[in-house]
Scaffold this motif. Sequence first.
Motif, PDB file in Angstrom:
ATOM      1  N   GLU A  85       0.841  -1.206   0.000  1.00  0.00           N
ATOM      2  CA  GLU A  85       0.000   0.000   0.000  1.00  0.00           C
ATOM      3  C   GLU A  85       0.871   1.249   0.000  1.00  0.00           C
ATOM      4  O   GLU A  85       0.607   2.201  -0.745  1.00  0.00           O
ATOM      5  N   ASP A  88       2.256   1.974  -3.212  1.00  0.00           N
ATOM      6  CA  ASP A  88       1.191   2.294  -4.167  1.00  0.00           C
ATOM      7  C   ASP A  88       0.975   1.172  -5.173  1.00  0.00           C
ATOM      8  O   ASP A  88       0.698   1.421  -6.354  1.00  0.00           O
ATOM      9  N   ARG A  90      -1.641  -1.269  -5.211  1.00  0.00           N
ATOM     10  CA  ARG A  90      -2.889  -1.578  -4.506  1.00  0.00           C
ATOM     11  C   ARG A  90      -3.370  -3.006  -4.747  1.00  0.00           C
ATOM     12  O   ARG A  90      -3.936  -3.624  -3.848  1.00  0.00           O
ATOM     13  N   LYS A  91      -3.172  -3.505  -5.954  1.00  0.00           N
ATOM     14  CA  LYS A  91      -3.630  -4.856  -6.254  1.00  0.00           C
ATOM     15  C   LYS A  91      -2.938  -5.872  -5.355  1.00  0.00           C
ATOM     16  O   LYS A  91      -3.583  -6.758  -4.767  1.00  0.00           O
ATOM     17  N   LEU A 117      -7.736   0.832   1.587  1.00  0.00           N
ATOM     18  CA  LEU A 117      -7.603   0.661   0.134  1.00  0.00           C
ATOM     19  C   LEU A 117      -8.917   0.981  -0.579  1.00  0.00           C
ATOM     20  O   LEU A 117      -8.925   1.649  -1.620  1.00  0.00           O
ATOM     21  N   TYR A 118     -10.021   0.484  -0.019  1.00  0.00           N
ATOM     22  CA  TYR A 118     -11.325   0.735  -0.642  1.00  0.00           C
ATOM     23  C   TYR A 118     -11.653   2.221  -0.630  1.00  0.00           C
ATOM     24  O   TYR A 118     -12.247   2.755  -1.588  1.00  0.00           O
ATOM     25  N   LYS A 120      -9.499   4.686  -0.778  1.00  0.00           N
ATOM     26  CA  LYS A 120      -8.680   5.322  -1.811  1.00  0.00           C
ATOM     27  C   LYS A 120      -9.246   5.068  -3.204  1.00  0.00           C
ATOM     28  O   LYS A 120      -9.047   5.883  -4.113  1.00  0.00           O
ATOM     29  N   SER A 121      -9.932   3.950  -3.355  1.00  0.00           N
ATOM     30  CA  SER A 121     -10.511   3.598  -4.655  1.00  0.00           C
ATOM     31  C   SER A 121     -11.972   4.029  -4.773  1.00  0.00           C
ATOM     32  O   SER A 121     -12.654   3.686  -5.745  1.00  0.00           O
TER      33      SER A 121
END
Length: 245
Positions: A85, A88, A90-91, A117-118, A120-121
């Motif tokens: 994370e 960067d 993310r996957k 993460l969610y 940020k997305s």
Amino acid sequence: MIKVFQINVVFLCLFLFLFGCSEYKKDEGGISASSQIKDPAELIKLAVSKQVTGTYDEAIDILNQALEINSLYAPAHYQKGLIYEEWDRRKEALTSYNKAVEINPTYNEARLGLASLYDKSVLNELALEQYLKVVETRSDDPDIHFKIALEYWYLQDIPKTAEYYIRVIEINSEHLQAHLNLISVYERMKNWEKALEEIVIVKRLSRKTNNQQAIIIAENKLKFIQGRMNVTKKDIKRKSEPPFD
């Protein structure tokens, strides 16, 4: 010719000496040294030291060594998530956090990593799902309730937003930001009296900590509400100063 040969030999010896020293230093604090460690927890500490210096690839390699020792060691998967994370990626972070939660469903820190993460997305429903899981075991944590309130706000579920900000305040009655946000929530609900009550509370708490910015926001909110309410200035004063009618 003999002198040239002797000089070349000297340089060759010096090169081999310096090369050996550099390799020793690498072994002393790098990947080779980590291969001597058999405790996954100690390997995590070493990986964190690499993460701090920004050598993410080495940190991941060390954590993979920990997982070779114990593939079900959830903290190693979680730490990989943190590194990915921060990197960067993310996957990969998502995969690592999910693996940690799969191994240990009560691993709250890994769930908070997923929620991060969610967020940020802009996948607010998925972030909310993780926060709601965490709050099941951390019901006295005002920060988690606050995050849940934010997610409901982003999803425009205003009643739920109010509910969770109120829960924050029930745990910590002087949570300034929760009171401040509630003003906007009550504005959206057109519950002007409740909004005015929150303005009074925000101004009182702000004066205690000399938070001038919060006082200015509260004053601006008061002016906005005055413009929306069909009441006289006398009524506004009565409703915005304790004791409330």
